[in-house]
Design an enzyme around this catalytic site. Structure first.
Site, short mmCIF file in Angstrom:
data_model
loop_
_atom_site.label_atom_id
_atom_site.label_comp_id
_atom_site.label_asym_id
_atom_site.label_seq_id
_atom_site.Cartn_x
_atom_site.Cartn_y
_atom_site.Cartn_z
N ARG A 217 75.28 67.61 68.34
CA ARG A 217 76.45 67.27 67.51
C ARG A 217 77.69 67.90 68.11
NH1 ARG A 217 75.89 65.88 62.14
NH2 ARG A 217 78.12 65.44 62.32
N CYS B 121 68.27 63.84 61.28
CA CYS B 121 69.64 64.37 61.33
C CYS B 121 69.76 65.72 60.62
CB CYS B 121 70.61 63.36 60.72
SG CYS B 121 70.35 63.04 58.97
N GLN C 56 76.66 61.35 64.09
CA GLN C 56 75.25 61.71 64.18
C GLN C 56 74.54 60.83 65.21
OE1 GLN C 56 73.56 64.28 62.26
NE2 GLN C 56 72.13 63.88 63.93
N ARG D 233 84.66 63.65 55.59
CA ARG D 233 83.33 63.37 55.03
C ARG D 233 83.53 63.06 53.56
NH1 ARG D 233 77.58 66.37 55.47
NH2 ARG D 233 77.75 65.28 57.46
N HIS E 121 77.30 57.08 59.55
CA HIS E 121 77.34 58.44 60.08
C HIS E 121 77.42 58.34 61.62
CE1 HIS E 121 77.16 62.64 60.18
NE2 HIS E 121 75.96 62.89 59.71
N ASP F 243 65.00 60.07 57.35
CA ASP F 243 66.09 60.78 56.69
C ASP F 243 65.66 61.02 55.25
OD1 ASP F 243 68.58 61.90 56.15
OD2 ASP F 243 69.64 59.99 56.02
N1 NVA Z 1 71.67 60.29 54.45
C1 NVA Z 1 72.02 61.68 54.29
C2 NVA Z 1 72.46 62.28 55.59
C3 NVA Z 1 72.86 63.73 55.52
C4 NVA Z 1 73.38 64.27 56.81
C5 NVA Z 1 73.12 61.80 53.24
O1 NVA Z 1 74.03 60.97 53.25
O2 NVA Z 1 73.05 62.70 52.41
N1 CP Z 2 73.32 65.94 59.85
C1 CP Z 2 74.43 66.35 59.22
O1 CP Z 2 75.44 65.65 59.15
O2 CP Z 2 74.35 67.59 58.71
P1 CP Z 2 75.37 68.28 57.68
O3 CP Z 2 75.26 67.53 56.39
O4 CP Z 2 74.89 69.70 57.59
O5 CP Z 2 76.75 68.19 58.25
#
Ligand code: NVA
Ligand code: CP
Length: 311
Positions: free
Chosen positions: A296, A268, A136, A106, A133, A228
């Protein structure tokens, strides 16, 4: 049947054919129904997980998932590794390939993840980047399938920021024949390169892709409503400015009346109640957010079995 996904890196959903994508969802449903049948399938396998951004779901579901499959996880915070001191990705990828059987990462840069995957001889799974992502979406589509009994022919409306989630919905939806309508404020639409990929997919799958600036238009007759956060990780400094620009892009009861009566709501998570979604929608009867979060685990177990386990 030969598993075409064995050893494959999953940087984003363009990596998968429609058949491969659907086979992961199918396996996720099977893993969820009979988890004991898959115990030990990844015995002896080690997944290294690198986090440069925060996580609750991704961190816990990947770690729980690999343990349930008989393997183990090593969780790394890039700051405490030599990556945080600028060791070249090429060296990191080659060294890690000698120790572990897969990498979940990540981070911010998609380019960095692509380089990691190119240099590594083991599969690399994108656990969220600035533009994608994919894990997800696998869980979300499993959830949609469980609730609607199909994917092709549905209309999904995404209201909000044209971010990593929006890009992934565009690519995933168009791949499986789902109509995807995105409503974002001017200047916050999804990136053109991903709209183009989705349009090409849609020509093949017979679905429709629409990018608009009017949430009502996007939500009209939709089967699935999604949103989101307005400011993703890395964009926190823009929170105030975005609150102003996105204020008409909240999924609430006034907007949701435009959707089909039995619409499904997904997010998500983490969510900001009162910003991108009202509390009565996210906590209401149409919402499947906790089922989605649980999936997930199942979807990623399926994905790990496919790329690391050769089932
Ligand atoms: N769009 C959000 C998703 C978090 C799971 C981010 O990238 O922070
Ligand atoms: N939706 C998601 O990826 O959650 P986290 O940021 O908690 O991993």
């Amino acid at each position: 049947m030969i598993n075409s996904m064995y050893g494959k890196s999953i940087l984003n959903l363009t990596e998968l054919t429609k058949e491969e994508f659907l086979s992961v969802i199918e396996l996720a449903v099977a893993v969820k129904a009979k988890p004991d049948n898959y115990k030990g399938v990844l015995a002896g396998k080690i997944l290294a997980m690198i986090f440069e951004k925060n996580s609750t779901r991704t961190r816990i579901s990947f770690e729980a998932g690999i343990i349930q499959l008989g393997g183990q996880a090593i969780v790394l915070d890039s700051k405490s590794t030599q990556m945080g001191r600028g060791e070249p990705i090429k060296d990191t990828a080659n060294v890690m390939s000698g120790y572990v059987d897969g990498i979940m990462i990540r981070t911010f840069s998609d380019q960095m993840v692509a380089e990691l995957a190119k240099e590594a001889s083991i599969p690399v799974i994108n656990g969220l980047t600035d533009d994608h992502h994919p894990c997800q979406i696998l869980a979300d589509f499993q959830t949609i399938y469980e609730n609607k009994g199909k994917l092709a022919g549905l209309k999904l409306a995404y209201v909000g920021d044209g971010n990593n989630m929006a890009h992934s919905f565009l690519i995933g939806g168009s791949l499986v024949g789902m109509d995807v309508s995105i409503a974002a404020p001017k200047g916050y639409e999804p990136k053109a390169e991903f709209i183009e990929i989705a349009q090409k997919n849609a020509e093949k799958s017979g679905s429709k892709i629409e990018i608009v600036n009017d949430p009502v238009q996007a939500v009209k007759d939709a089967d699935v409503l999604v949103t989101d956060v307005w400011a993703s990780m890395g964009a926190e400094a823009e929170q105030k400015e975005r609150e102003e620009k996105f204020k008409n892009f909240q999924i609430n009861n006034r907007l949701a009346v435009q959707a089909k009566k039995d619409f499904l709501f997904l997010h998500c998570l983490p969510a900001h109640r009162g910003e991108e979604v009202s509390a009565d929608i996210i906590d209401g009867s149409h919402s499947a957010i906790y089922q989605e979060a649980e999936n997930r685990l199942h979807a990623q177990k399926a994905l790990m079995i496919k790329v690391m386990g050769n089932l």
